[in-house]
Write a protein that holds these residues in place. Structure first.
Motif, PDB file in Angstrom:
ATOM      1  N   PRO A   1     -74.309 -20.839  27.350  1.00 45.60           N
ATOM      2  CA  PRO A   1     -72.973 -20.235  27.486  1.00 45.60           C
ATOM      3  C   PRO A   1     -72.011 -20.675  26.394  1.00 45.60           C
ATOM      4  O   PRO A   1     -70.972 -20.043  26.191  1.00 45.60           O
ATOM      5  N   ALA A   2     -72.338 -21.757  25.678  1.00 50.18           N
ATOM      6  CA  ALA A   2     -71.469 -22.251  24.608  1.00 50.18           C
ATOM      7  C   ALA A   2     -71.831 -21.661  23.245  1.00 50.18           C
ATOM      8  O   ALA A   2     -71.288 -22.091  22.224  1.00 50.18           O
ATOM      9  N   LEU A   3     -72.739 -20.696  23.227  1.00 51.68           N
ATOM     10  CA  LEU A   3     -73.129 -20.082  21.954  1.00 51.68           C
ATOM     11  C   LEU A   3     -71.915 -19.428  21.313  1.00 51.68           C
ATOM     12  O   LEU A   3     -71.293 -18.529  21.896  1.00 51.68           O
ATOM     13  N   PRO A   4     -71.518 -19.849  20.093  1.00 53.48           N
ATOM     14  CA  PRO A   4     -70.342 -19.235  19.454  1.00 53.48           C
ATOM     15  C   PRO A   4     -70.636 -17.807  19.010  1.00 53.48           C
ATOM     16  O   PRO A   4     -71.676 -17.549  18.388  1.00 53.48           O
ATOM     17  N   PRO A   5     -69.753 -16.874  19.309  1.00 57.50           N
ATOM     18  CA  PRO A   5     -69.962 -15.491  18.863  1.00 57.50           C
ATOM     19  C   PRO A   5     -70.124 -15.385  17.348  1.00 57.50           C
ATOM     20  O   PRO A   5     -70.847 -14.519  16.857  1.00 57.50           O
ATOM     21  N   GLY A   6     -69.466 -16.283  16.611  1.00 54.79           N
ATOM     22  CA  GLY A   6     -69.592 -16.249  15.162  1.00 54.79           C
ATOM     23  C   GLY A   6     -71.002 -16.527  14.673  1.00 54.79           C
ATOM     24  O   GLY A   6     -71.402 -16.046  13.615  1.00 54.79           O
ATOM     25  N   ALA A   7     -71.779 -17.299  15.459  1.00 49.85           N
ATOM     26  CA  ALA A   7     -73.166 -17.559  15.070  1.00 49.85           C
ATOM     27  C   ALA A   7     -74.000 -16.291  15.166  1.00 49.85           C
ATOM     28  O   ALA A   7     -74.894 -16.046  14.351  1.00 49.85           O
ATOM     29  N   VAL A   8     -73.692 -15.460  16.158  1.00 46.51           N
ATOM     30  CA  VAL A   8     -74.403 -14.186  16.322  1.00 46.51           C
ATOM     31  C   VAL A   8     -74.060 -13.256  15.161  1.00 46.51           C
ATOM     32  O   VAL A   8     -74.944 -12.630  14.559  1.00 46.51           O
ATOM     33  N   ALA A   9     -72.766 -13.197  14.829  1.00 42.91           N
ATOM     34  CA  ALA A   9     -72.360 -12.354  13.706  1.00 42.91           C
ATOM     35  C   ALA A   9     -72.937 -12.873  12.400  1.00 42.91           C
ATOM     36  O   ALA A   9     -73.354 -12.092  11.539  1.00 42.91           O
ATOM     37  N   GLY A  10     -72.993 -14.179  12.238  1.00 41.25           N
ATOM     38  CA  GLY A  10     -73.533 -14.758  11.015  1.00 41.25           C
ATOM     39  C   GLY A  10     -74.997 -14.442  10.808  1.00 41.25           C
ATOM     40  O   GLY A  10     -75.444 -14.224   9.680  1.00 41.25           O
ATOM     41  N   LEU A  11     -75.768 -14.408  11.910  1.00 45.80           N
ATOM     42  CA  LEU A  11     -77.186 -14.061  11.794  1.00 45.80           C
ATOM     43  C   LEU A  11     -77.343 -12.649  11.250  1.00 45.80           C
ATOM     44  O   LEU A  11     -78.207 -12.382  10.399  1.00 45.80           O
ATOM     45  N   ALA A  12     -76.506 -11.731  11.719  1.00 48.68           N
ATOM     46  CA  ALA A  12     -76.580 -10.355  11.230  1.00 48.68           C
ATOM     47  C   ALA A  12     -76.133 -10.260   9.779  1.00 48.68           C
ATOM     48  O   ALA A  12     -76.626  -9.423   9.021  1.00 48.68           O
ATOM     49  N   GLU A  13     -75.208 -11.120   9.375  1.00 49.10           N
ATOM     50  CA  GLU A  13     -74.661 -11.054   8.016  1.00 49.10           C
ATOM     51  C   GLU A  13     -75.653 -11.533   6.959  1.00 49.10           C
ATOM     52  O   GLU A  13     -75.608 -11.058   5.822  1.00 49.10           O
ATOM     53  N   CYS A  14     -76.520 -12.476   7.327  1.00 53.12           N
ATOM     54  CA  CYS A  14     -77.441 -12.978   6.313  1.00 53.12           C
ATOM     55  C   CYS A  14     -78.902 -12.899   6.763  1.00 53.12           C
ATOM     56  O   CYS A  14     -79.789 -13.386   6.050  1.00 53.12           O
TER      57      CYS A  14
END
Length: 476
Positions: free
Chosen positions: A313-326
């Motif tokens: 539940p503490a997964l930062p949304p930015g980490a999900v977006a970052g995976l898609a970005e690179c």
């Protein structure tokens, strides 16, 4: 402009009656002075007899000074006993350049009229402009510079307004510049604050730490960028980043934060870039990836590791977006389980990530159109729009029902519109009488793009258009 004219004309009316300046307009508001300038020219179109028709200077006055005389087209139009100051203010804004130029001769005797002299320093008539600039240079001291800064910067946006702005900077750089400029740091006018900080950065009036804290706290993006860059430039040669990095890295605004993250490389602390790989800002994430790579590491494994913890539940949304970005298309396998994550922001980023990787699974994403979070539904709609023709019309039409959440209804209508043809027309007509204003307005705009020729051979289409005309005519 219309508000300026109306406000200016109201001030003109009071000045014509001889009211003092402080009663005729808000002398502390720079907009009131420019509005007065506009208002006098507007007034001259229909009541020119109220304004000085001609102004000239006669020699032989006391102590060799000239005497200013006003000649009016309507004798006796000026109230008896009225002071020169209101009439001189009108003359300084007169449509006739000769009148404005002559009025400047006496303007220096009335300090309250200095704002109008500043306005005339950007005049389109060269003799008026040159005389006004000379007066401004003679009268502008550090105290008046601070009080007139909002007006000078407002007029400075005009084609010929840079002279006074440059003079303002010159005056403020003189005696005790720190105190003079510091008083403008908290000014309510954003232009004034930007000017003050720019001047302080150029003159080195603030310490790097103070600049970094300002960049972190200020809500203006121009000041954020200006102070962040100045703070880092100030410590670059010394190499001591301790007072600068922490305020920037802890900043709420992404511009200051990204500047701090980028500076980690010069400070030799690239390992801290990992802390910002999952930042909420795409700009900060990009800077963090740059810093991590400069340190010899690859950010992609970090993203993959974090997104593999789908139940966290503490997964930062930015980490999900970052995976898609690179990431790569194969990383979609890590994003799909996140469509069911309990945090709405993570679900929204997962949908956006699948779209960014061009691996949107329509059947897997489609159920999220009913998501309770509007942000998720917006991302789902954007992902499904290219495949709108594959979505069942009946399924989308169900989501137009009034008992559905508003964001779901709006999304369903967007997708039905994207279907085009008779499907779009059915959906549009069904919403013309809807109680939801946004949907009703959008439906009305949509149906107005239809013409009878488009449904000439379609009986249902003709009936729908006829019904649409009746509804629109009735005001529904």
């Amino acid at each position: 402009m219309d508000e300026d004219i109306r406000g200016g004309e109201a001030a003109v009316g009071r000045l014509v009656q001889g009211a003092p300046l402080e009663e005729a307009l808000d002398v502390a508001d720079p907009g009131a002075w420019t509005a007065l300038d506009v208002g006098v020219r507007a007034w001259a179109w229909y009541r020119p007899e109220d304004l000085p028709d001609r102004v000239w200077v006669e020699s032989g006055g006391t102590a060799g000074r000239g005497m200013l005389r006003f000649v009016r087209r309507r004798p006796g139009s000026a109230p008896s006993g009225s002071s020169v100051e209101p009439r001189l203010a009108l003359a300084l804004c007169h449509p006739d350049g000769r009148t404005r130029e002559a009025a400047l001769v006496r303007a220096a005797e009335y300090p309250a009229l200095l704002p109008l002299v500043v306005v005339r320093a950007a005049d389109w008539v060269t003799p008026v402009r040159e005389r006004a600039r000379k007066l401004v240079r003679e009268c502008l001291d550090p105290d008046t510079a601070v009080s007139l800064a909002p007006l000078i910067l407002r007029v400075g946006r005009r084609d010929r307004g840079t002279y006074s702005v440059e003079l303002l900077g010159e005056v403020l750089r003189q005696a005790s510049p720190r105190g003079r400029v510091a008083s403008l740091f908290v000014h309510p006018d954003r232009r004034v604050r930007r000017f003050a900080y720019r001047l302080a950065c150029e003159a080195g009036l603030l310490s790097p730490g103070r600049l970094a804290r300002t960049a972190a706290r200020d809500d203006d993006v121009v000041i954020q960028t200006l102070c962040a860059e100045a703070s880092l430039a100030a410590v670059r040669e010394a190499g001591d980043y301790d007072d600068v990095l922490e305020p920037l890295l802890a900043a709420r605004n992404p511009r200051a934060r990204s500047a701090g993250v980028t500076a980690l490389r010069r400070a030799g602390r690239t390992e801290r870039g990992v802390e910002f790989l999952g930042d909420r800002s795409a700009l900060v994430r990009a800077c963090a990836r740059y810093v991590v790579r400069q340190g010899g590491a690859d950010p992609l494994p970090w993203y993959r590791q974090r997104c593999a913890e789908a139940g966290d539940p503490a997964l930062p949304p930015g980490a999900v977006a970052g995976l898609a970005e690179c990431g790569e298309r194969g990383d979609a396998a890590l994003l799909r389980p996140l469509l069911a994550h309990p945090v709405p922001a993570v679900r929204a980023r997962a949908v956006a990530g699948l779209r960014a990787l061009d691996v949107t699974d329509v059947e897997r994403v489609r159920p999220l159109l009913d998501d309770a979070a509007p942000g998720v539904v917006r991302q789902v709609t954007a992902a499904l729009l290219p495949s709108a023709a594959l979505l069942p019309e009946a399924w989308l039409t169900e989501r137009l029902a009034p008992d559905r959440p508003r964001h779901v209804r709006v999304a369903a209508f967007r997708l039905l519109e994207a279907r085009g043809g008779i499907v779009r027309l059915r959906a549009t007509v069904s919403l013309l009488g809807d109680p939801e204003v946004k949907l009703r307005t959008r439906a009305a705009r949509s149906v107005q793009g239809w013409y009878p020729a488009l449904v000439r051979d379609d009986e249902e289409g003709g009936e729908l258009l006829a019904r649409a005309r009746r509804l629109l005519a009735s005001g529904c």
